[in-house]
Design a protein around this motif. Structure first.
Motif, PDB file in Angstrom:
ATOM      1  N   ALA A   1      24.529  31.609  27.764  1.00 25.97           N
ATOM      2  CA  ALA A   1      25.840  30.892  27.683  1.00 25.97           C
ATOM      3  C   ALA A   1      25.823  29.947  26.549  1.00 25.97           C
ATOM      4  N   GLN A   2      26.883  29.658  26.087  1.00 29.23           N
ATOM      5  CA  GLN A   2      26.932  28.703  24.990  1.00 29.23           C
ATOM      6  C   GLN A   2      26.253  27.414  25.418  1.00 29.23           C
ATOM      7  N   SER A   3      25.677  26.739  24.455  1.00 32.13           N
ATOM      8  CA  SER A   3      24.919  25.539  24.799  1.00 32.13           C
ATOM      9  C   SER A   3      25.789  24.464  25.432  1.00 32.13           C
ATOM     10  N   GLU A   4      27.118  24.583  25.285  1.00 32.45           N
ATOM     11  CA  GLU A   4      28.019  23.660  25.964  1.00 32.45           C
ATOM     12  C   GLU A   4      28.946  24.429  26.903  1.00 32.45           C
ATOM     13  N   SER A   5      28.405  25.480  27.550  1.00 30.70           N
ATOM     14  CA  SER A   5      29.208  26.305  28.453  1.00 30.70           C
ATOM     15  C   SER A   5      29.817  25.467  29.559  1.00 30.70           C
ATOM     16  N   HIS A   6      31.145  25.604  29.767  1.00 30.09           N
ATOM     17  CA  HIS A   6      31.838  24.812  30.764  1.00 30.09           C
ATOM     18  C   HIS A   6      31.841  25.516  32.110  1.00 30.09           C
ATOM     19  N   GLY A   7      31.928  24.730  33.150  1.00 34.86           N
ATOM     20  CA  GLY A   7      32.092  25.275  34.490  1.00 34.86           C
ATOM     21  C   GLY A   7      30.786  25.660  35.127  1.00 34.86           C
ATOM     22  N   THR A   8      30.863  26.005  36.378  1.00 37.76           N
ATOM     23  CA  THR A   8      29.678  26.369  37.133  1.00 37.76           C
ATOM     24  C   THR A   8      29.360  27.830  37.021  1.00 37.76           C
ATOM     25  N   GLY A   9      30.202  28.605  36.352  1.00 36.72           N
ATOM     26  CA  GLY A   9      29.908  30.000  36.137  1.00 36.72           C
ATOM     27  C   GLY A   9      29.931  30.808  37.397  1.00 36.72           C
ATOM     28  N   GLY A  10      30.747  30.454  38.356  1.00 37.85           N
ATOM     29  CA  GLY A  10      30.830  31.305  39.531  1.00 37.85           C
ATOM     30  C   GLY A  10      30.723  30.559  40.833  1.00 37.85           C
TER      31      GLY A  10
ATOM     32  N   ARG B   1      21.159  22.486  25.919  1.00 41.69           N
ATOM     33  CA  ARG B   1      22.071  21.466  26.434  1.00 41.69           C
ATOM     34  C   ARG B   1      23.289  22.198  27.012  1.00 41.69           C
ATOM     35  N   VAL B   2      23.668  21.873  28.247  1.00 39.26           N
ATOM     36  CA  VAL B   2      24.790  22.539  28.900  1.00 39.26           C
ATOM     37  C   VAL B   2      25.764  21.493  29.429  1.00 39.26           C
ATOM     38  N   HIS B   3      26.937  21.970  29.848  1.00 43.09           N
ATOM     39  CA  HIS B   3      27.959  21.070  30.362  1.00 43.09           C
ATOM     40  C   HIS B   3      27.486  20.425  31.658  1.00 43.09           C
TER      41      HIS B   3
END
Length: 316
Positions: free
Chosen positions: A296-305, A113-115
């Motif tokens: 990434a953390q399962s709730e990683s925020h942002g688009t990562g780049g 599960r991600v942001h």
């Protein structure tokens, strides 16, 4: 970002890792308006059985061409359940997708599960490709049938691996890789940073009979970068093989790179798709399938780049 959830509905975004044998498919991307011949077609057919309020679309991290395999590719998808229904736990989502997949050459490995604004393509911090070679094969039909779609069979018994490794050093680092880019790439820049290349003996194939084992030798060539140009890996592999066979010197590889000419005599050759595997796609913070820090953390925020949106992650 997709459509807003209906009133009371919960939309959850997931990052899924999946693998496939590329031989039966016309690449990973969906072929719209035709029968399902892309891996994505089958993934989305399986996802349609999840009863999402809105149709589920897979955004693929790394596009691969026809015949190219993936040990682990990635994609994100949104699942919008009906009001009152909680989001699927990631492990249940992975199990459900596998149970609904209609093609035996595709498998879901894991889900997270991600942001809601996570992007599977732009957030990737590393992609690694593996290319498999086989030497000592006088004709393609001498290769074990189980290996024929999994490697590039070469007639000579010998590769000058030391020369290949020397040539690879010219490719490491940040360069304009125009000389190794095939036509049709939508990338706005041909500058990439190649972080790692290795040329090494591959594992002994379990499909080679004892009487053949002294002739057939398998080799692995690996490339790592955040992203690659269209067919860059297959063209670099073809040049490194030419060095290994004595058709090019390591110094000529530097000349080819600096020429920025994709139509030159030696760099225009593309290694066969069947030997190429997308080995891994990594994301900062998540953990990979073995539990090692990789992704990434399962709730990683942002688009990562967001700055990476001009990069094109394509099959090489």
């Amino acid at each position: 970002m997709g459509l807003a959830p209906a009133a009371g509905a919960v939309r959850a975004r997931y990052l899924v890792f999946f693998q496939y044998s590329g031989s039966p498919f016309n690449g990973v991307a969906a072929v719209r308006g035709q029968r399902a011949v892309g891996v994505q077609n089958y993934l989305e057919e399986a996802a349609a059985r999840l009863n999402s309020v809105a149709p589920v679309k897979f955004t693929i991290s790394s596009r691969t061409d026809a015949g190219v395999h993936a040990l682990s590719n990635a994609a994100h998808l949104d699942v919008q359940r009906r009001p009152g229904q909680p989001p699927f736990p990631p492990e249940i989502l992975a199990e459900a997708l596998n149970s609904h997949l209609k093609h035996p050459a595709i498998r879901i490995l894991q889900a997270f599960r991600v942001h809601s604004d996570f992007h599977a393509r732009y957030a990737a911090t590393s992609r690694t490709y593996l290319y498999r070679l086989a030497t000592g094969c006088p004709r393609p039909d001498r290769l074990p049938v189980f290996e024929r779609n999994l490697c590039w069979a070469l007639r000579p018994d010998y590769l000058d691996v030391a020369a290949m490794r020397e040539a690879a050093q010219h490719l490491l680092g940040t360069h304009d890789f125009s000389a190794f880019q095939s036509a049709g790439s939508p990338a706005t820049s041909s500058v990439r940073t190649l972080r790692h290349i290795s040329v090494s003996p591959g594992p002994v194939s379990p499909f080679v009979l004892p009487q053949e084992s002294r002739k057939l030798q398998f080799w692995s060539v690996e490339f790592e970068s955040q992203s690659f140009l269209y067919r860059q890996v297959r063209r670099m592999t073809a040049v490194l093989v030419a060095v290994g066979l004595g058709a090019l010197t390591p110094a000529q590889v530097k000349v080819i790179l600096e020429s920025q000419d994709p139509l030159g005599k030696h760099q225009a050759r593309v290694a066969p798709a069947r030997g190429l595997f997308l080995k891994s796609v990594l994301y900062g913070g998540l953990r990979d399938l073995d539990g090692n820090p990789a992704c990434a953390q399962s709730e990683s925020h942002g688009t990562g780049g967001r700055e990476a949106q001009g990069l094109q992650a394509r099959d090489q």
